[in-house]
Design an enzyme around this catalytic site. Structure first.
Site, PDB file in Angstrom:
ATOM      1  N   ARG A   1     -36.140  67.163 -25.013  1.00 36.62           N
ATOM      2  CA  ARG A   1     -35.857  66.677 -25.131  1.00 36.62           C
ATOM      3  C   ARG A   1     -34.078  66.807 -24.552  1.00 36.62           C
ATOM      4  NH1 ARG A   1     -40.032  65.145 -22.195  1.00 36.62           N
ATOM      5  NH2 ARG A   1     -41.414  64.129 -23.710  1.00 36.62           N
TER       6      ARG A   1
ATOM      7  N   ASP B   1     -48.039  71.375 -24.585  1.00 38.73           N
ATOM      8  CA  ASP B   1     -47.174  70.012 -24.160  1.00 38.73           C
ATOM      9  C   ASP B   1     -46.116  69.442 -24.657  1.00 38.73           C
ATOM     10  OD1 ASP B   1     -46.426  68.846 -21.208  1.00 38.73           O
ATOM     11  OD2 ASP B   1     -48.831  68.824 -21.326  1.00 38.73           O
TER      12      ASP B   1
HETATM   13  O1  DOR Z   1     -47.248  63.590 -19.628  1.00 39.18           O
HETATM   14  C1  DOR Z   1     -46.769  64.469 -19.527  1.00 39.18           C
HETATM   15  N1  DOR Z   1     -45.574  64.309 -20.216  1.00 39.18           N
HETATM   16  N2  DOR Z   1     -46.484  65.280 -18.806  1.00 39.18           N
HETATM   17  C2  DOR Z   1     -45.802  66.106 -17.952  1.00 39.18           C
HETATM   18  O2  DOR Z   1     -45.908  66.879 -17.311  1.00 39.18           O
HETATM   19  C3  DOR Z   1     -44.367  65.646 -18.755  1.00 39.18           C
HETATM   20  C4  DOR Z   1     -44.534  65.579 -20.220  1.00 39.18           C
HETATM   21  C5  DOR Z   1     -43.535  64.727 -20.066  1.00 39.18           C
HETATM   22  O3  DOR Z   1     -42.315  65.648 -20.164  1.00 39.18           O
HETATM   23  O4  DOR Z   1     -43.005  64.182 -20.703  1.00 39.18           O
HETATM   24 ZN    ZN Z   2     -45.559  69.359 -19.511  1.00 38.93          ZN
END
Ligand code: DOR
Ligand code: ZN
Length: 441
Positions: free
Chosen positions: A61, A303
């Site tokens: 972020r 992720d």
């Molecule tokens: O759930 C998700 N959040 N999938 C994504 O591809 C991006 C990620 C995010 O950056 O919040």
């Molecule tokens: Zn991702």
């Protein structure tokens, strides 16, 4: 520094050996090493000595969303979770789609990171040539075939094909494989009920969307002969398609997240938006298939996608998708190993060895002479319960709060320097370094 009396764990097995580091590197591994005059000695009796984990999929972020994470908080959470190298996704604000944004993000990471890092470039319909020109400076390119958090998206055939054929073929192209048209279709069908808190995200973004996008990406990778890494594979069907493609010689590898290994759509129903992630938490059958087909998974990436509780408290349709996870991956997998669900060797292969190989991080990837001294000391007997308060991510929550864990991270070293010790990060902001890329394979 000399780490004595520990059990070294690698992809090939466990060995009771001592390990010496000097000037950021591992310089000696042998039985019964004796301390040199003035050398710092760490007694690892009863402890496991693991190579630092490499998380090739985090969303920190920074810039643009630093109220929920920045390179300092994100890398501190990583360090506390035994992750000593991260690769940061490009869907920040602005998105990293060219030279200017790449330089801006590199400066932020250099000033704040406490673990080593690499950056992704994001694909757009317009940046085919520019992306290819920056390939040597990034970990990989990320291409979203379906829309998710942020605005990055490539759906039309022409730019998709041109990215696949133009981005250097040996550099990983990492694809978010959900098909946009079908997402739109199923999203519109679900809209009348989507205000309800019980909305099942797995029906709004169904497995079929993943299957369609994956099939398309595999076909283009086969035709172009390029490397392809599939992010967050979530279903049995996808793993089968990938296995089949591998057998035909397609240069494809795939990632699974701890979220999809440890949670299901029932958890999303119960946790509401805290369980909302793209691709969604799937059925119990699909979750079980990920464990059954564990051998076919190349990497485990978190992720890590922090959003604040305030953002998550909005109605389903407005709440952002994404769940934090960089601090809980190793604990969850250690615990799974303690229960006999998986071996630690198999975990290290997917969290250290394969990420280093696939992304060309040749100074990382093993407890071996000459490699960076990225080391995690684990007490395999200690037990505890995960809490939101332990989380160092700015978002301050985890879907795994309340989970009982056997196996505790005691100390974490990045290039030979102690960065984390029992609950406290002591690493200095900016001590993390940009990783070096060599040819990946
Ligand atoms: O759930 C998700 N959040 N999938 C994504 O591809 C991006 C990620 C995010 O950056 O919040
Ligand atoms: Zn991702």
């Amino acid at each position: 520094m000399l780490i004595r009396n520990g059990v070294l764990v690698g992809a090939e097995g466990q060995r009771r050996l001592d390990l010496r580091t000097r000037a950021e590197k591992i310089v000696e591994i042998a039985e019964g090493l004796t301390p040199e005059p003035g050398e710092e000695v760490v007694d690892a009796s009863g402890l496991l000595v693991l190579p630092g984990f490499i998380d090739t999929h985090v969303h920190f972020r920074d810039p643009g969303g630093t109220h929920k994470e920045d390179f300092l908080s994100g890398t501190q959470a990583a360090l506390a979770g035994g992750v000593t190298t991260i690769l940061d996704m490009p869907n920040t604000q602005p998105a990293v789609t060219g030279r200017e944004q790449l330089n801006e993000k590199a400066a932020l990471a250099a000033a704040k990171a406490v673990v080593d890092y690499g950056l992704y470039l994001g694909a757009t319909p317009e940046n085919v040539e520019e992306a290819a020109g920056l390939a040597n400076e990034v970990a990989a390119m990320k291409l979203y075939m379906g829309s998710s958090t942020g605005s990055l998206l490539v759906t039309e055939f022409a730019p998709l094909y041109r990215h696949f054929s133009t981005f250097p073929h040996d550099k990983p192209l990492v694809v978010h494989a959900e098909d946009e048209q079908s997402l739109q279709y199923f999203g519109a069908l679900a809209r009348p009920q989507s205000l309800a808190s019980s909305t099942n995200h797995n029906q709004v973004r169904p497995p079929l969307s993943a299957q369609i996008a994956l099939s398309r990406a595999l076909a283009i990778a086969e035709k172009t002969g390029r490397r392809l890494h599939i992010a967050h594979t979530t279903t049995q069907r996808e793993l089968e398609l990938i296995q089949e493609a591998k057998q035909k010689g397609v240069r494809v590898t795939c990632e699974v997240t701890p979220l999809h290994l440890f949670l299901t759509e029932e958890d999303q129903q119960q946790k509401g938006n805290l369980g909302k992630v793209n691709p969604p938490l799937r059925s119990r059958e699909d979750q079980q298939a990920l464990w059954r087909l564990f051998d076919s998974i190349d990497t485990i990436g978190t992720d890590h996608a922090p959003h604040t509780l305030e953002e998550k408290r909005q109605p389903y349709a407005q709440a952002p998708s994404g769940i934090p996870g960089v601090q809980t991956m190793l604990p969850l997998l250690l615990n799974a190993a303690s229960q006999g669900r998986v071996t630690l060797q198999a975990v290290i292969e997917r969290c250290v060895t394969n990420p280093a190989r696939i992304f060309g991080l040749s100074t990382k990837g093993a407890l071996e002479i000459g490699k960076d001294a990225d080391i995690v000391l684990i007490d395999p007997q200690k037990e505890y319960v995960i809490t939101n308060e332990q989380m160092l991510s700015k978002c301050g929550w985890t879907p795994f709060a309340g989970t009982h864990i056997k196996g505790m991270i005691e100390q974490v070293y990045v290039r030979g320097a102690l960065g984390y010790v029992r609950g406290t990060c002591i690493a200095r902001a900016g001590s993390g370094k940009s990783v070096v890329y060599t040819q990946s394979c």
